[in-house]
Scaffold this motif. Structure first.
Motif, PDB file in Angstrom:
ATOM      1  N   MET A  69      35.449  -9.035  33.163  1.00 15.35           N
ATOM      2  CA  MET A  69      34.176  -8.492  33.632  1.00 15.35           C
ATOM      3  C   MET A  69      33.687  -9.288  34.825  1.00 15.35           C
ATOM      4  O   MET A  69      34.069 -10.424  35.023  1.00 15.35           O
ATOM      5  CB  MET A  69      33.129  -8.564  32.514  1.00 15.35           C
ATOM      6  CG  MET A  69      33.556  -7.898  31.221  1.00 15.35           C
ATOM      7  SD  MET A  69      33.996  -6.172  31.398  1.00 15.35           S
ATOM      8  CE  MET A  69      32.392  -5.491  31.780  1.00 15.35           C
ATOM      9  N   ALA A  70      32.789  -8.669  35.616  1.00 13.77           N
ATOM     10  CA  ALA A  70      32.306  -9.345  36.811  1.00 13.77           C
ATOM     11  C   ALA A  70      31.435 -10.517  36.440  1.00 13.77           C
ATOM     12  O   ALA A  70      30.594 -10.445  35.565  1.00 13.77           O
ATOM     13  CB  ALA A  70      31.503  -8.369  37.676  1.00 13.77           C
TER      14      ALA A  70
ATOM     15  N   ARG B  66      38.935  -9.507  41.813  1.00 12.25           N
ATOM     16  CA  ARG B  66      39.873 -10.332  41.051  1.00 12.25           C
ATOM     17  C   ARG B  66      40.914 -10.979  41.965  1.00 12.25           C
ATOM     18  O   ARG B  66      41.416 -10.352  42.900  1.00 12.25           O
ATOM     19  CB  ARG B  66      40.577  -9.484  40.000  1.00 12.25           C
ATOM     20  CG  ARG B  66      41.429 -10.296  39.019  1.00 12.25           C
ATOM     21  CD  ARG B  66      42.296  -9.389  38.184  1.00 12.25           C
ATOM     22  NE  ARG B  66      41.525  -8.306  37.594  1.00 12.25           N
ATOM     23  CZ  ARG B  66      42.044  -7.170  37.180  1.00 12.25           C
ATOM     24  NH1 ARG B  66      43.340  -6.949  37.318  1.00 12.25           N
ATOM     25  NH2 ARG B  66      41.285  -6.234  36.651  1.00 12.25           N
TER      26      ARG B  66
ATOM     27  N   CYS C   4      33.970  -3.519  39.416  1.00 12.68           N
ATOM     28  CA  CYS C   4      33.564  -4.621  40.299  1.00 12.68           C
ATOM     29  C   CYS C   4      34.456  -5.839  40.095  1.00 12.68           C
ATOM     30  O   CYS C   4      34.848  -6.507  41.059  1.00 12.68           O
ATOM     31  CB  CYS C   4      32.100  -4.986  40.047  1.00 12.68           C
ATOM     32  SG  CYS C   4      30.919  -3.716  40.573  1.00 12.68           S
ATOM     33  N   GLU C   5      34.781  -6.112  38.823  1.00 14.21           N
ATOM     34  CA  GLU C   5      35.665  -7.247  38.530  1.00 14.21           C
ATOM     35  C   GLU C   5      37.035  -7.041  39.159  1.00 14.21           C
ATOM     36  O   GLU C   5      37.617  -7.966  39.753  1.00 14.21           O
ATOM     37  CB  GLU C   5      35.788  -7.403  37.013  1.00 14.21           C
ATOM     38  CG  GLU C   5      36.709  -8.545  36.564  1.00 14.21           C
ATOM     39  CD  GLU C   5      38.171  -8.144  36.487  1.00 14.21           C
ATOM     40  OE1 GLU C   5      39.017  -9.002  36.795  1.00 14.21           O
ATOM     41  OE2 GLU C   5      38.466  -6.981  36.141  1.00 14.21           O
TER      42      GLU C   5
ATOM     43  N   GLN D 182      24.925  -9.782  33.583  1.00 15.30           N
ATOM     44  CA  GLN D 182      26.033  -8.927  33.977  1.00 15.30           C
ATOM     45  C   GLN D 182      25.541  -7.804  34.886  1.00 15.30           C
ATOM     46  O   GLN D 182      26.169  -7.493  35.901  1.00 15.30           O
ATOM     47  CB  GLN D 182      26.701  -8.346  32.727  1.00 15.30           C
ATOM     48  CG  GLN D 182      27.788  -7.315  33.009  1.00 15.30           C
ATOM     49  CD  GLN D 182      29.050  -7.945  33.560  1.00 15.30           C
ATOM     50  OE1 GLN D 182      29.130  -9.162  33.690  1.00 15.30           O
ATOM     51  NE2 GLN D 182      30.021  -7.124  33.904  1.00 15.30           N
TER      52      GLN D 182
ATOM     53  N   LYS E 204      33.660  -3.350  35.119  1.00 11.87           N
ATOM     54  CA  LYS E 204      35.120  -3.417  35.148  1.00 11.87           C
ATOM     55  C   LYS E 204      35.641  -3.134  36.553  1.00 11.87           C
ATOM     56  O   LYS E 204      36.564  -3.799  37.038  1.00 11.87           O
ATOM     57  CB  LYS E 204      35.698  -2.409  34.152  1.00 11.87           C
ATOM     58  CG  LYS E 204      37.178  -2.594  33.873  1.00 11.87           C
ATOM     59  CD  LYS E 204      37.447  -3.863  33.114  1.00 11.87           C
ATOM     60  CE  LYS E 204      38.911  -4.006  32.747  1.00 11.87           C
ATOM     61  NZ  LYS E 204      39.196  -5.279  32.064  1.00 11.87           N
TER      62      LYS E 204
END
Length: 354
Positions: free
Chosen positions: A1-2, A152, A147-148, A196, A145
């Motif tokens: 997650m971000a 990444r 954004c992560e 979050q 999800k």
């Protein structure tokens, strides 16, 4: 997650838009265009991730593969030649169908270390209950999800994906879906969910994110696009381009359209006869006898076509008022198979949309 990573403007690795959110009214081909955009972005050696959030498995159907699990999988290798472009470097398209229930369990494990307790919550239906009474939490999970994935990095410190494309909910829900900060404000003013949501909003409002609208040259989809863009701008969310899908080429030129609308029945009958529809005979009465049964239906179809062309002209004018980049994709009469998907991707690439 971000996580609480810096915004794109302060990130030295940021090199432009990485998260492309694609929305559109139902029936406009939103998922197809999102997939074509992911393919186009993968050209010339790039690596993209295509994310589905609505649980319809539309991506799997488009690529002709089995239903996607809740894990990232490669679904295509893209070469420039497949898009009708020069170059040799091949790219990759990976895909992910986000399962809301599994995403929430992942989130609970990450922030609360629930372990087996998380599985117990799943068995008693808590996850479904939680995301139903608090849809804002579900949207934080889905957007988080994406954004992560867009931010990444691998073990070597480089970005795992050059771009992430999200096949997002329809236009009518897109602002609420993306504006997760306001959606969870009444649920959690402090704590992990609140943090979050703020982290997600930093990415969504940054220069590395853009929202594209898919539409048809029809009144309702265009109006929804206009309204949706106004809502996004009011929420201070970034608007990208307008992707006009299923565009049909005009069959009649301006002169022919004028002839159809005017009282030119005799001229049209004569033209049909000269085109050979009157048979081999050159006698006017014989030609007329052959042409007359065809004249009415042909003129009616021509009038319908002329009306459609005029309507599309009006819709294009409305879209131009938005002052946004606009791209047009052709109607594929044979339907959209994998070859058609690559054709659309090539069009997006040539028009500068990717």
């Amino acid at each position: 997650m971000a996580g609480s990573s810096p915004t794109a403007s302060s990130d030295p690795d940021w090199e432009g838009v990485r998260l492309h959110v694609v929305t559109g009214k139902g029936g406009t081909g939103k998922t197809t265009v999102a997939a074509a955009l992911a393919i186009a972005l993968a050209a010339q050696g790039r690596r993209t991730l295509l994310i589905e959030v609505e649980g319809r498995q539309g991506i799997a159907e488009l690529f002709g593969i089995a239903a996607l699990p809740y894990e990232e999988r490669r679904v295509a290798t893209v070469t420039p030649a497949q898009l009708g472009l020069p170059g040799r470097r091949h790219g990759e398209v990976h895909a992910l169908a986000i399962d809301t229930e599994l995403a929430l369990l992942e989130y609970l494990e990450m922030f609360y270390k629930l372990g087996r307790a998380g599985k117990a919550l799943q068995k008693v239906g808590f996850v479904d209950f939680a995301t139903t009474i608090a849809p804002g939490v579900r949207d934080v999970l889905l957007t988080g999800k994406a954004c992560e994935a867009a931010r990444r990095k691998g073990q070597d410190g480089t970005l795992v994906y050059d771009a992430v494309v999200m096949d997002a909910p329809p236009t009518g829900r897109i602002t609420r879906f993306l504006n997760v900060n306001s959606e969870v404000a009444g649920l959690a003013r402090i704590g992990p969910i609140h943090s979050q949501a703020q982290a997600v909003m930093r990415v969504l409002r940054s220069p590395e994110t853009t929202v594209h609208f898919v539409t048809l040259l029809e009144e309702m989809p265009v109006q929804e696009t206009v309204d949706g863009i106004a809502d996004l701008r009011e929420a201070k969310l970034p608007v990208g381009g307008v992707l006009v899908n299923m565009v049909r080429p005009p069959v009649l030129d301006a002169a022919a359209v004028e002839a159809v609308h005017g009282d030119h029945r005799e001229e049209v009958a004569l033209a049909l006869g000269e085109a050979g529809l009157g048979g081999r005979s050159r006698k006017p009465e014989t030609v007329r006898a052959h042409v007359e049964p065809l004249l009415g239906p042909l003129l009616e179809q021509a009038r319908e076509h002329a009306e459609r062309v005029e309507l599309e002209r009006e819709q294009r004018a409305d879209l131009q008022q938005l002052k946004l980049p606009t791209y047009e994709l052709p109607l594929l009469g044979e339907g959209v198979d994998l070859a058609g998907l690559y054709r659309l991707a090539g069009e997006l690439k040539r028009q500068g949309a990717a």
